[in-house]
Write a protein that holds these residues in place. Structure first.
Motif, mmCIF file in Angstrom:
data_model
loop_
_atom_site.group_PDB
_atom_site.id
_atom_site.type_symbol
_atom_site.label_atom_id
_atom_site.label_comp_id
_atom_site.label_asym_id
_atom_site.label_seq_id
_atom_site.Cartn_x
_atom_site.Cartn_y
_atom_site.Cartn_z
ATOM 1 N N UNK A 160 0.819 -1.224 0.000
ATOM 2 C CA UNK A 160 0.000 0.000 0.000
ATOM 3 C C UNK A 160 0.850 1.270 0.000
ATOM 4 N N UNK A 161 1.906 1.246 -0.759
ATOM 5 C CA UNK A 161 2.730 2.438 -0.897
ATOM 6 C C UNK A 161 3.733 2.659 0.215
ATOM 7 N N UNK A 162 3.926 1.651 1.051
ATOM 8 C CA UNK A 162 4.883 1.786 2.156
ATOM 9 C C UNK A 162 6.314 1.683 1.655
ATOM 10 N N UNK A 163 7.213 2.238 2.439
ATOM 11 C CA UNK A 163 8.644 2.121 2.184
ATOM 12 C C UNK A 163 9.280 1.150 3.178
ATOM 13 N N UNK A 164 8.735 1.170 4.411
ATOM 14 C CA UNK A 164 9.237 0.244 5.437
ATOM 15 C C UNK A 164 8.118 -0.071 6.428
#
Length: 203
Positions: A160-164
């Motif tokens: 869902x568009x997360x980086x970490x």
């Protein structure tokens, strides 16, 4: 492939042998606290706007290779379609407890196998993959409580568009508090509970 598997098994055997007797006893205790069938049903009834009714199953596997748990997490309404399938490896490092997270290459083949843990005896190490940086470092707070978390920004996530992603965990007899969250590259939360962690009660 056979050489790789043999080396992996040899390494696991060496790791188990290298553990002190006291470390093995402590890991046995932590594993026993974690294993079982849990549910967040009670929490979801109190605050259905922020928490789903989720089932969590953790079953010990590979008894001769160390301390491993097969894990399934699913919506209670869809128990046969877990959204998280993992294997946790427990170890002790520098006085702290480490829960390493592994994915399964063919996870669909193993869904529901918590009913027959011996089935995992046929699963080679080559079929699981470590998620680097996603391990949870736990500290022993008392004889019956362990708590810890992942590093900040160390566990990559594209969900869902997360980086970490981050995880904060507290383990006590009959209960696990688990707060998983995903953040984008600016540090904005994009998934996970916002008010606090999920409360899983052992059934």
């Amino acid at each position: 492939m056979k050489v790789f598997i043999s080396m992996a098994l040899l390494l696991a055997t060496f790791t188990v042998a290298a553990q002190s007797k006291s470390d093995r006893k402590e890991l046995d205790k932590l594993e026993a606290l974690m294993e079982g069938y849990y549910s967040s049903e009670a929490q979801s009834k109190v605050d259905s706007a922020n928490y789903f009714n989720i089932s969590l199953r953790m079953v010990p596997i590979w008894k001769d290779r160390g301390h491993f748990l097969y894990v399934e997490q699913a919506l209670a309404s869809k128990p046969d379609k877990p959204y998280r399938v993992r294997i946790y490896k427990l170890s002790k490092r520098d006085g702290k407890f480490v829960s390493e997270i592994h994915t399964l290459k063919n996870e669909k083949d193993w869904i529901g196998k918590w009913k027959t843990p011996a089935a995992f005896d046929t699963l080679p190490f080559s079929e699981i993959e470590l998620k680097p940086g996603c391990e949870v470092i736990l500290e022993k707070k008392s004889e019956t409580e362990y708590s810890g978390k992942t590093g900040i920004g160390t566990c990559p996530s594209e969900l869902r568009g997360a980086s970490y992603a981050t995880s904060i965990v507290t383990i006590t007899p009959g209960k696990i508090l688990s707060w998983d969250q995903g953040f984008d590259k600016e540090g904005k939360q994009v998934w996970g509970a916002e008010k606090g962690g999920y409360v899983f009660i052992k059934k």
